[in-house]
Design an enzyme around this catalytic site. Structure first.
Site, PDB file in Angstrom:
ATOM      1  N   LYS A 250       0.824  -1.214   0.000  1.00 33.77           N
ATOM      2  CA  LYS A 250       0.000   0.000   0.000  1.00 33.77           C
ATOM      3  C   LYS A 250       0.861   1.269   0.000  1.00 33.77           C
ATOM      4  O   LYS A 250       0.496   2.284  -0.572  1.00 33.77           O
ATOM      5  CB  LYS A 250      -0.871   0.025   1.270  1.00 33.77           C
ATOM      6  N   ARG A 251       1.966   1.174   0.692  1.00 35.45           N
ATOM      7  CA  ARG A 251       2.883   2.308   0.814  1.00 35.45           C
ATOM      8  C   ARG A 251       3.285   2.874  -0.551  1.00 35.45           C
ATOM      9  O   ARG A 251       3.591   4.040  -0.694  1.00 35.45           O
ATOM     10  CB  ARG A 251       4.141   1.806   1.521  1.00 35.45           C
TER      11      ARG A 251
END
Ligand code: GLU
Length: 483
Positions: A250-251
């Site tokens: 997600k980062r």
């Protein structure tokens, strides 16, 4: 008809414990392409046996993502939760042949054991206490009403070798494998059991899956042996890393496929992009249509090393695919994004004829469909809001006011409101006002669009129309006069 054994049968087997991310769908895509290349069968199987981790809406999102990318399946979706009897039968078979055993250890005992192992810096794993229970002890536990789990009797010594189509021979030491659970006390199988029972029953020939599953494969191989079944061939696909070389997460921005769809990426672009995350035709070709990928796909050209996700490359590729669309198609695809993202004040439904005239001005510039409303918003809104200073970057207030007034007067009388007439009059005006065309046109652009960078000026003015243009020029004049 050729015997089905010789045909390629592959599956995509997601667990609905979250929304499918790029890595999951890359796995699906490789399986699909491999099946299509070989005229084989692509199966969708939902591995929903971990009831505690099910995520609502995940199955629908998986299905939507596959459909959107055109990864159609020939069989399924099968749901493991509807096949529990089959896994129980397999577990029973293993119990009967004493290749598996019932374990009555309580969750508390297992937890205490785990803590102790951590404290002693021992590898985690079940200590096999129930492996040696006498039938008497077992009967006592049963009498107490304890519902057991079923564990596999992993060999205590020796090795489990297997062949990976990408990595070659792989050998696991059996003493690193514990007696893993096959059937949980809720009657559901674990991933290991359900996965191999289904791969066997569904006659899967090739398992192409992410390499995080590699450590499960020796367990699977042992299970196949125990059940007397022939294992499929395995290929563990290279990881996908973010640009910082950490595992993609997600980062690194959106990871679920539907988010990419909602951000305005085209399925054909994402298909091409995903195919190149770990596979290549040669060392240089980047743009490959779906049919070409299917035609040329081979496991030999899957890379052994991790693939790196590069968002700029995706944006570039998406732009290329956007530009290759016919104007009609581009407009059709941009329409939902305009409907969704233009400010609420803009009347819906949008005027299709007007939109069709605007789209040619942005097709060259948009990298995603979601950029289309941003790039064209000024065509739709009533009043523009921009900083008055933008009118004064090159000229003084008096000069700008004069320029605007003269322009308004002339444009009012322009006989034809079209690009050649607009260009001719504006060039003549620049000369008359003794302004460089670049400076004058820049001023007009800000007044008419509220921006310093916008599609070609005269085309923009033509599409906007005389009245709106004049209104905006007057608004600019008033804005400035009021300062
Ligand atoms: N259910 C597993 C997953 O979520 C399947 C792994 C496999 O392909 O064996 O990815």
């Amino acid at each position: 008809m050729v015997a089905s054994k010789t045909m390629v049968r592959v599956r995509f087997a997601p667990s609905p414990t979250g929304y499918p991310h790029l890595g999951n769908i890359r796995t699906a895509l490789f399986n699909w392409v491999f099946a299509r290349h070989n005229n084989g069968t692509f199966i969708l199987r939902i591995e929903d046996t971990d009831v505690t981790r099910l995520v609502e809406g995940a199955v629908e999102t998986i299905v939507d993502s596959l459909r959107w990318l055109g990864l159609d399946w020939d069989e399924g979706p099968y749901f493991q939760s509807q096949r529990l009897e089959l896994y129980r039968e397999a577990a029973d078979q293993l119990l009967k042949r004493e290749l598996a055993y019932r374990c009555y250890c309580s969750p508390q005992r297992l937890e205490a054991m785990r803590q102790e192992q951590i404290r002693r810096k021992q590898p985690p794993g079940y200590d096999r206490r129930c492996r040696q229970l006498t039938s008497r002890q077992r009967a006592d536990y049963e009498a107490e009403g304890i519902v057991p789990v079923v564990r596999f009797k992993s060999p205590l010594e020796g090795q489990t070798p297997f062949h990976d189509l990408l990595r070659g021979e792989i050998v696991f030491e059996n003493n690193t494998l514990d007696d893993f659970v096959l059937l949980k006390s809720d009657g559901y199988p674990t991933y290991h059991l359900a996965n191999i029972v289904d791969d066997h029953l569904m006659e899967i020939t090739h398992v192409l899956r992410a390499d995080e599953w590699l450590s499960s494969t020796p367990r699977h191989v042992l299970l196949y042996q125990a059940l007397g079944w022939q294992p499929p061939q395995f290929a563990h696909l290279p990881m996908i890393l973010g640009p910082d070389r950490a595992k993609l997460s997600k980062r690194h921005g959106a990871t679920s496929i539907t988010e990419y769809r909602d951000m305005g990426y085209l399925p054909e672009a994402l298909f091409n992009f995903l195919a190149l995350l770990g596979w290549s035709l040669d060392d240089k070709t980047e743009l490959l249509a779906r049919e070409e990928i299917v035609k040329h796909f081979s496991l030999e050209r899957i890379s052994r090393t991790a693939a790196v996700f590069n968002r700029e490359k995706l944006d570039w590729m998406n732009g290329v695919y956007l530009r290759s669309l016919s104007m009609e198609e581009f407009t059709r695809r941009a329409m939902p994004f305009l409907e969704r993202d233009l400010p609420a004040e803009v009347k819906r439904p949008l005027d299709g004829g007007y939109v069709r005239r605007i789209m040619p001005l942005v097709q060259e510039r948009a990298r995603t469909l979601a950029e289309v409303p941003q790039l064209t918003q000024f065509f739709f809104v009533d009043g523009l809001s921009y900083d008055t200073e933008m009118l004064l970057t090159k000229l003084g207030q008096a000069e700008v006011l004069t320029a605007l007034r003269v322009t308004i007067a002339r444009l009012k009388e322009l006989p034809n409101w079209d690009v050649p007439s607009l260009e001719a009059i504006c060039r003549a005006l620049a000369e008359e006002l003794e302004l460089k065309t670049g400076v004058f046109f820049g001023l007009l652009r800000v007044a008419v669009t509220g921006r310093t960078a916008a599609p070609p000026l005269f085309q923009t003015m033509e599409v906007l129309g005389r009245e709106p243009c004049l209104k905006r020029l007057k608004a600019a004049e008033q804005k400035l006069a009021a300062t």
